[in-house]
Design a protein around this motif. Structure first.
Motif, mmCIF file in Angstrom:
data_model
loop_
_atom_site.group_PDB
_atom_site.id
_atom_site.type_symbol
_atom_site.label_atom_id
_atom_site.label_comp_id
_atom_site.label_asym_id
_atom_site.label_seq_id
_atom_site.Cartn_x
_atom_site.Cartn_y
_atom_site.Cartn_z
ATOM 1 N N ILE A 55 38.291 38.568 34.658
ATOM 2 C CA ILE A 55 37.884 39.975 34.874
ATOM 3 C C ILE A 55 37.089 40.094 36.084
ATOM 4 C CG2 ILE A 55 35.689 39.966 33.467
ATOM 5 C CD1 ILE A 55 36.556 42.768 32.411
ATOM 6 N N ARG A 56 36.263 38.866 36.398
ATOM 7 C CA ARG A 56 35.626 39.157 37.489
ATOM 8 C C ARG A 56 36.378 39.423 38.911
ATOM 9 N NH1 ARG A 56 30.694 34.355 37.723
ATOM 10 N NH2 ARG A 56 29.962 34.915 35.673
ATOM 11 N N ASP A 57 37.367 38.704 39.111
ATOM 12 C CA ASP A 57 38.272 39.120 40.395
ATOM 13 C C ASP A 57 38.739 40.439 39.990
ATOM 14 O OD1 ASP A 57 39.557 38.293 42.548
ATOM 15 O OD2 ASP A 57 41.523 38.338 41.633
ATOM 16 N N GLN A 58 39.129 40.923 39.274
ATOM 17 C CA GLN A 58 39.748 42.219 39.084
ATOM 18 C C GLN A 58 38.444 43.416 39.481
ATOM 19 O OE1 GLN A 58 40.894 41.283 34.849
ATOM 20 N NE2 GLN A 58 42.607 42.476 35.580
ATOM 21 N N LEU A 59 37.227 43.018 38.874
ATOM 22 C CA LEU A 59 36.144 43.677 39.097
ATOM 23 C C LEU A 59 35.732 44.025 40.575
ATOM 24 C CD1 LEU A 59 33.910 43.120 36.158
ATOM 25 C CD2 LEU A 59 34.724 45.251 36.571
ATOM 26 N N PHE A 60 35.664 42.717 41.268
ATOM 27 C CA PHE A 60 35.715 42.774 42.798
ATOM 28 C C PHE A 60 36.600 43.725 43.403
ATOM 29 C CE2 PHE A 60 32.748 39.058 42.449
ATOM 30 C CZ PHE A 60 32.082 39.146 43.690
ATOM 31 N N GLN A 61 37.904 43.693 43.138
ATOM 32 C CA GLN A 61 38.840 44.431 43.686
ATOM 33 C C GLN A 61 38.523 45.853 43.436
ATOM 34 O OE1 GLN A 61 43.068 42.992 42.684
ATOM 35 N NE2 GLN A 61 42.138 41.150 42.085
ATOM 36 N N VAL A 62 38.086 46.355 42.310
ATOM 37 C CA VAL A 62 37.773 47.705 42.039
ATOM 38 C C VAL A 62 36.591 48.293 42.721
ATOM 39 C CG1 VAL A 62 37.224 49.391 40.256
ATOM 40 C CG2 VAL A 62 39.008 47.726 39.974
ATOM 41 N N LEU A 63 35.503 47.209 42.651
ATOM 42 C CA LEU A 63 34.144 47.878 43.029
ATOM 43 C C LEU A 63 33.687 47.424 44.354
ATOM 44 C CD1 LEU A 63 32.369 46.586 39.733
ATOM 45 C CD2 LEU A 63 33.169 48.916 40.424
ATOM 46 N N ASP A 64 34.428 46.676 45.168
ATOM 47 C CA ASP A 64 33.827 46.354 46.616
ATOM 48 C C ASP A 64 34.186 47.275 47.660
ATOM 49 O OD1 ASP A 64 32.929 43.960 47.971
ATOM 50 O OD2 ASP A 64 34.836 43.483 48.649
ATOM 51 N N VAL A 65 34.924 48.427 47.107
ATOM 52 C CA VAL A 65 35.186 49.481 47.898
ATOM 53 C C VAL A 65 34.072 50.480 47.776
ATOM 54 C CG1 VAL A 65 37.497 49.023 48.419
ATOM 55 C CG2 VAL A 65 36.981 50.475 46.621
ATOM 56 N N GLU A 66 33.389 50.424 46.815
ATOM 57 C CA GLU A 66 32.264 51.575 46.295
ATOM 58 C C GLU A 66 31.370 51.443 47.065
ATOM 59 O OE1 GLU A 66 32.238 53.658 43.661
ATOM 60 O OE2 GLU A 66 33.731 53.274 42.443
ATOM 61 N N PRO A 67 30.733 52.682 47.590
ATOM 62 C CA PRO A 67 29.512 52.738 48.298
ATOM 63 C C PRO A 67 28.449 52.400 47.410
ATOM 64 C CG PRO A 67 30.292 55.089 47.832
ATOM 65 C CD PRO A 67 31.325 54.280 47.395
ATOM 66 N N ASP A 68 27.389 52.096 48.163
ATOM 67 C CA ASP A 68 26.025 51.440 47.452
ATOM 68 C C ASP A 68 26.180 50.522 46.356
ATOM 69 O OD1 ASP A 68 26.767 53.196 45.534
ATOM 70 O OD2 ASP A 68 25.052 54.651 45.910
ATOM 71 N N MET A 69 27.100 49.574 46.384
ATOM 72 C CA MET A 69 27.551 48.538 45.649
ATOM 73 C C MET A 69 27.556 47.176 46.270
ATOM 74 S SD MET A 69 29.921 49.804 42.369
ATOM 75 C CE MET A 69 29.501 51.211 41.403
ATOM 76 N N VAL A 70 27.089 46.178 45.946
ATOM 77 C CA VAL A 70 26.875 44.981 46.667
ATOM 78 C C VAL A 70 27.854 43.991 45.586
ATOM 79 C CG1 VAL A 70 25.954 43.059 47.583
ATOM 80 C CG2 VAL A 70 24.875 45.510 47.771
ATOM 81 N N MET A 71 28.862 43.350 46.027
ATOM 82 C CA MET A 71 29.600 42.340 45.232
ATOM 83 C C MET A 71 29.622 41.210 46.082
ATOM 84 S SD MET A 71 30.228 43.809 42.350
ATOM 85 C CE MET A 71 31.592 42.616 41.558
ATOM 86 N N LYS A 72 29.200 40.067 45.642
ATOM 87 C CA LYS A 72 29.143 38.824 46.627
ATOM 88 C C LYS A 72 29.558 37.906 45.836
ATOM 89 C CE LYS A 72 25.049 40.046 49.807
ATOM 90 N NZ LYS A 72 23.661 39.361 50.174
ATOM 91 N N HIS A 73 30.505 36.817 46.225
ATOM 92 C CA HIS A 73 30.892 35.620 46.182
ATOM 93 C C HIS A 73 30.011 34.687 46.234
ATOM 94 C CE1 HIS A 73 33.421 32.358 44.761
ATOM 95 N NE2 HIS A 73 33.336 31.847 45.727
ATOM 96 N N GLY A 74 29.361 33.990 45.240
ATOM 97 C CA GLY A 74 28.491 32.853 45.682
ATOM 98 C C GLY A 74 28.390 31.833 44.457
#
Length: 434
Positions: free
Chosen positions: A265-284
Motif C-alpha cells: 500500500i505504501r507505493d500506492q499512497l506515494f502515487q496518490v499523496l505525492d501530488v498533494e500540496p503541503d505533504m512530504v513523501m520521501k523514500h528513504g
C-alpha cells in the motif's frame, strides 16, 4: 481486526469461568487492571463498588524469575553480531546495538539491576523459582535472527540462528520449572516478526512478547495470552513543550516506499499523496542521515503517516508519538500495545486503506480537523509519550510487566485445566486454549 470475531467470545468464556470458579480467589476485571482479591474481603464491598479493583500498581508486584541462561543466548549473541559486521569491541561491557527490536535488551537489562535502580516498580525479580509468578527467558531472539545475515564467508565458526534456537529449546526442556506447567507460566520475547520461527509450535503455551501477530498461526499467538510490544523509536524524543499549530507540513512520511505483502500500500499512497500540496513523501532507508531527516520532518509536521510495512506494524508509529506528530494510521490489521490502557483515538487518526487511496480524500480530511482538536491530540501525545520510552522509569518496561501480570488469571486457568483434562482423540482445542 483480523481476529476480533474470535477473541470476543473467548474473553467472555474466560470471564465466566473465573466468576463461576473463583470462590476463594475472586478476580475482578477493570479497564485498568486485573487484581486478585481474597474472597472474604470481597464480601465487604458496597454494591456500588463491585467489579472495581485497586490499580495493579497498588497491589503486589509481579514476581519474575529470570533464567540465568548460558551467555551464548544473551551477550554471546551481541558479540557475534558485532563480529559479523566488523565492529570493534572497544569496552569491557558489550553494548546491544540500537535497533527497533531492542525491547529484549531493555527487559533483560532492567531485571539485571538492583531493585533501587529498576525502571519498573510493577515487578520484582525473585531468585527462588518457588516464589515466581512467571519465568522470563531472556534470549535475544530478534538480534540472533539478523546475525547470520552479516557473517563473513571466511568465518571459521559460522553462526546459525536455527541451531541456537534448537539449543535454547533443549536447555529449556531440561528445566524443572518448564516441565512442571508445560511452559505456560513462561514469558518469551520474539519482537521481530520472524524471530523464533523454528520454535513457535513448541512455545505456543508461553506468554509471547511480540509486536505483530501477522506471521503467527492462530494457535501460536493471540491477544488472549500474549502481549503486544511497542517498537523502540529510532529518532530522538521531542521535549519542547511549545508545540505550535503552525508546523509547516500538513503530513509527513519518510520510509521505504517498496515493501512486501500488506506494505504494498505504501507505493500506492506515494502515487496518490505525492501530488498533494503541503505533504512530504520521501523514500528513504534506515541510516544515520535518514534518521536525522526523519527527525526534522516529524518534528515540523502536524500529522505523520503510518502505513503498514511488511507486517501491519512498524517503528515509525512510535517515532511519530515521541515527535508529538499526530499519527495517521493506514493499516487495517494493526494491533497496538497497551490498548486496554490507552485509547489511541485520543491521539491518533485511523483511516481505512480504501479511503486513504482515494485521490484527494486524505488531504481534505486532515485539513478539516479543527485547530482545537489538533491541539488536544498533541497534548495527549505529550501525556502518553512516556509509555513508549524504554529508558524511562515508569515507561515501556513497566507497562510490559503490567500487561504480563494481567495474563496471570489465564495462565492459572490453563494450568489447572491441564491437570484434569484427559488425552483427547482429536487435535481440536477449546477456544480459550488458543
Amino acid at each position: 481486526m483480523r481476529r476480533g470475531s474470535i477473541w470476543a467470545p473467548t474473553l467472555l468464556l474466560l470471564l465466566a469461568y473465573l466468576v463461576l470458579h473463583g470462590a476463594s480467589n475472586v478476580f475482578y476485571f477493570e479497564s485498568r487492571a486485573v487484581v486478585q482479591s481474597i474472597g472474604p474481603a470481597a464480601r465487604h464491598l458496597k454494591s456500588s463498588e463491585s467489579l472495581i479493583a485497586l490499580p495493579v500498581s497498588e497491589s503486589r508486584p509481579l514476581r519474575i524469575f529470570m533464567y540465568d541462561l548460558p551467555s551464548k543466548f544473551t551477550y554471546g549473541v551481541v558479540e557475534r553480531y558485532l563480529r559479523s559486521r566488523g565492529i570493534a569491541r572497544n569496552d569491557k561491557r558489550l553494548r546491544y546495538p540500537g535497533t527497533q527490536h531492542s525491547a529484549e535488551w531493555w527487559l533483560f537489562y532492567d531485571l539485571e539491576q538492583g531493585e533501587d535502580r529498576r525502571l519498573s516498580d510493577a515487578s520484582v525479580r525473585v531468585m527462588n523459582p518457588q516464589e515466581a509468578d512467571v519465568f522470563y527467558v531472556p534470549f535475544f531472539s530478534s538480534l540472533s535472527l539478523v546475525v547470520g545475515n552479516g557473517k563473513s564467508e571466511d568465518d571459521e565458526d559460522p553462526y546459525s540462528d536455527e541451531d541456537i534456537q534448537e539449543e535454547l529449546m533443549a536447555w529449556l526442556e531440561e528445566q524443572e520449572s518448564w516441565k512442571k506447567n508445560k511452559g505456560r507460566d513462561h514469558v518469551v520475547i520474539c519482537q521481530d516478526p520472524n524471530a523464533l520461527k523454528r520454535l513457535r509450535d513448541r512455545l505456543k503455551n508461553t506468554v509471547l512478547l511480540l509486536s505483530d501477530f501477522e506471521r503467527f498461526k492462530p494457535d501460536q499467538a493471540s491477544l488472549v495470552k500474549d502481549v503486544v510490544l511497542p517498537y523502540t523509536h529510532r529518532i530522538d524524543s521531542y521535549f519542547n513543550e511549545n508545540v505550535t499549530l503552525d508546523r509547516d507540513t500538513l503530513l509527513f512520511f519518510m520510509g521505504n516506499r517498496y515493501r512486501k505483502e500488506g506494505g504494498k500500500i505504501r507505493d500506492q499512497l506515494f502515487q496518490v499523496l505525492d501530488v498533494e500540496p503541503d505533504m512530504v513523501m520521501k523514500h528513504g532507508t534506515q541510516s544515520r542521515e535518514g534518521r536525522r531527516l526523519a527527525k526534522v520532518g516529524m518534528q515540523t509536521s502536524k500529522f505523520c503517516l503510518h502505513p503498514a510495512g511488511d507486517t501491519p506494524s512498524a517503528c515509525r508509529l512510535f517515532d511519530a508519538i515521541v515527535s508529538v506528530c499526530v499519527p495517521v494510521i493506514v493499516s487495517d490489521d494493526i494491533e497496538l500495545p497497551f490498548e486496554d490502557e490507552l485509547d489511541y483515538s485520543e491521539f491518533a487518526i485511523f483511516v481505512p486503506s480504501i479511503n486513504a487511496l482515494e485521490p484527494g480524500y486524505l488531504g481534505s480530511y486532515l485539513r478539516s480537523i479543527s485547530p482545537d482538536l489538533l491541539k488536544q491530540k498533541q497534548q495527549r501525545l505529550r501525556e502518553v509519550r512516556k509509555y513508549f520510552e524504554y529508558e524511562e522509569k515508569g515507561g515501556a518496561v513497566e507497562m510490559i510487566w503490567l500487561e504480563v501480570k494481567k495474563k496471570l488469571p489465564f495462565i492459572r486457568t490453563m494450568i489447572n485445566r491441564d491437570k484434569r483434562l484427559v488425552e483427547r482423540s482429536s487435535g481440536n482445542c477449546s477456544c480459550i486454549c488458543s
